[in-house]
Design a protein around this motif. Structure first.
Motif, PDB file in Angstrom:
ATOM      1  N   UNK A 150     -11.230  62.188  96.292  1.00  0.00           N
ATOM      2  CA  UNK A 150     -10.760  61.294  97.350  1.00  0.00           C
ATOM      3  C   UNK A 150     -11.922  60.588  98.036  1.00  0.00           C
ATOM      4  N   UNK A 151     -13.006  61.309  98.327  1.00  0.00           N
ATOM      5  CA  UNK A 151     -14.140  60.678  99.018  1.00  0.00           C
ATOM      6  C   UNK A 151     -14.749  59.549  98.190  1.00  0.00           C
ATOM      7  N   UNK A 152     -14.887  59.763  96.886  1.00  0.00           N
ATOM      8  CA  UNK A 152     -15.430  58.711  96.021  1.00  0.00           C
ATOM      9  C   UNK A 152     -14.467  57.536  95.946  1.00  0.00           C
ATOM     10  N   UNK A 153     -13.170  57.826  95.914  1.00  0.00           N
ATOM     11  CA  UNK A 153     -12.174  56.761  95.900  1.00  0.00           C
ATOM     12  C   UNK A 153     -12.189  55.959  97.194  1.00  0.00           C
ATOM     13  N   UNK A 201      -1.347  62.331  94.539  1.00  0.00           N
ATOM     14  CA  UNK A 201      -0.440  61.850  95.586  1.00  0.00           C
ATOM     15  C   UNK A 201      -1.171  61.372  96.845  1.00  0.00           C
ATOM     16  N   UNK A 202      -2.486  61.273  96.801  1.00  0.00           N
ATOM     17  CA  UNK A 202      -3.253  60.929  97.987  1.00  0.00           C
ATOM     18  C   UNK A 202      -3.764  59.489  97.993  1.00  0.00           C
ATOM     19  N   UNK A 203      -2.987  58.559  97.430  1.00  0.00           N
ATOM     20  CA  UNK A 203      -3.374  57.157  97.444  1.00  0.00           C
ATOM     21  C   UNK A 203      -3.665  56.660  98.859  1.00  0.00           C
ATOM     22  N   UNK A 204      -2.847  57.029  99.867  1.00  0.00           N
ATOM     23  CA  UNK A 204      -3.159  56.559 101.228  1.00  0.00           C
ATOM     24  C   UNK A 204      -4.536  56.999 101.718  1.00  0.00           C
ATOM     25  N   UNK A 205      -4.954  58.214 101.367  1.00  0.00           N
ATOM     26  CA  UNK A 205      -6.274  58.690 101.785  1.00  0.00           C
ATOM     27  C   UNK A 205      -7.378  57.869 101.126  1.00  0.00           C
ATOM     28  N   UNK A 206      -7.154  57.427  99.914  1.00  0.00           N
ATOM     29  CA  UNK A 206      -8.139  56.585  99.220  1.00  0.00           C
ATOM     30  C   UNK A 206      -8.232  55.222  99.911  1.00  0.00           C
ATOM     31  N   UNK A 207      -7.096  54.587 100.152  1.00  0.00           N
ATOM     32  CA  UNK A 207      -7.090  53.257 100.756  1.00  0.00           C
ATOM     33  C   UNK A 207      -7.558  53.312 102.206  1.00  0.00           C
ATOM     34  N   UNK A 208      -7.512  54.488 102.830  1.00  0.00           N
ATOM     35  CA  UNK A 208      -8.095  54.638 104.167  1.00  0.00           C
ATOM     36  C   UNK A 208      -9.560  54.213 104.187  1.00  0.00           C
ATOM     37  N   UNK A 209     -10.249  54.311 103.062  1.00  0.00           N
ATOM     38  CA  UNK A 209     -11.642  53.868 103.003  1.00  0.00           C
ATOM     39  C   UNK A 209     -11.777  52.403 103.381  1.00  0.00           C
ATOM     40  N   UNK A 210     -10.820  51.588 102.973  1.00  0.00           N
ATOM     41  CA  UNK A 210     -10.814  50.163 103.333  1.00  0.00           C
ATOM     42  C   UNK A 210     -10.314  49.977 104.763  1.00  0.00           C
ATOM     43  N   UNK A 211      -9.211  50.619 105.092  1.00  0.00           N
ATOM     44  CA  UNK A 211      -8.620  50.453 106.421  1.00  0.00           C
ATOM     45  C   UNK A 211      -9.571  50.913 107.516  1.00  0.00           C
TER      46      UNK A 211
END
Length: 152
Positions: A58-61, A104-114
């Motif tokens: 997740x952190x790399x994503x 299932x953690x797509x939102x946590x990945x996109x949090x990097x942008x948000x």
């Protein structure tokens, strides 16, 4: 504080807007709205390749998603004739995450942008959003994000 100053404080200088990889334009401006085509995860070393849940955590994503956000802002800057201060707000992001079927953690990945956009732009960076899984993305990149922005 200006957006340019906030970005500089974060150690970010916007690169030249990435060129499109196929037969499309990188953004379309209609009135005060800029629609930015999907920006793939890349940094100064090139494309950020990987599949969440298989070869990336997740952190790399999230770091890859942050790079997409920087490219989105570079496109907005280009749409505003080089003046990022004409950005009014981020309206919506749609994030695609190259991930396994059971990730299932797509939102946590996109949090990097948000998270980056709010940090860099303050309230102007708050936006609506979707974060979805993709079985694969162009060139095997980890993340692709498109955005809608309000400008002056």
């Amino acid at each position: 504080m200006s957006f340019t100053s906030r970005l500089a404080h974060l150690g970010v200088s916007l690169p030249d807007a990435p060129a499109p990889a196929a037969n499309y334009v990188p953004y379309v401006r209609i009135g005060n709205t800029v629609y930015v085509s999907g920006q793939i995860s890349s940094d100064s070393d090139g494309m950020i390749i990987g599949k969440l849940g298989e070869t990336m955590d997740i952190d790399a994503g999230a770091a890859a998603a942050r790079c997409c956000a920087i490219s989105l802002l570079a496109q907005v800057q280009a749409a505003c004739d080089g003046d990022i201060e004409r950005l009014v707000r981020v309206v919506k992001l749609t994030g695609f995450v190259n991930s396994t079927a059971d990730f299932v953690d797509q939102p946590k990945v996109i949090n990097g942008a948000s998270d980056f956009l709010v940090e860099a732009l303050g309230d102007a960076g708050r936006h609506s959003r979707s974060a979805v899984s993709a079985a694969s993305l162009p060139f095997g990149v980890a993340v692709e994000i498109e955005g809608i922005f309000e400008v002056q």
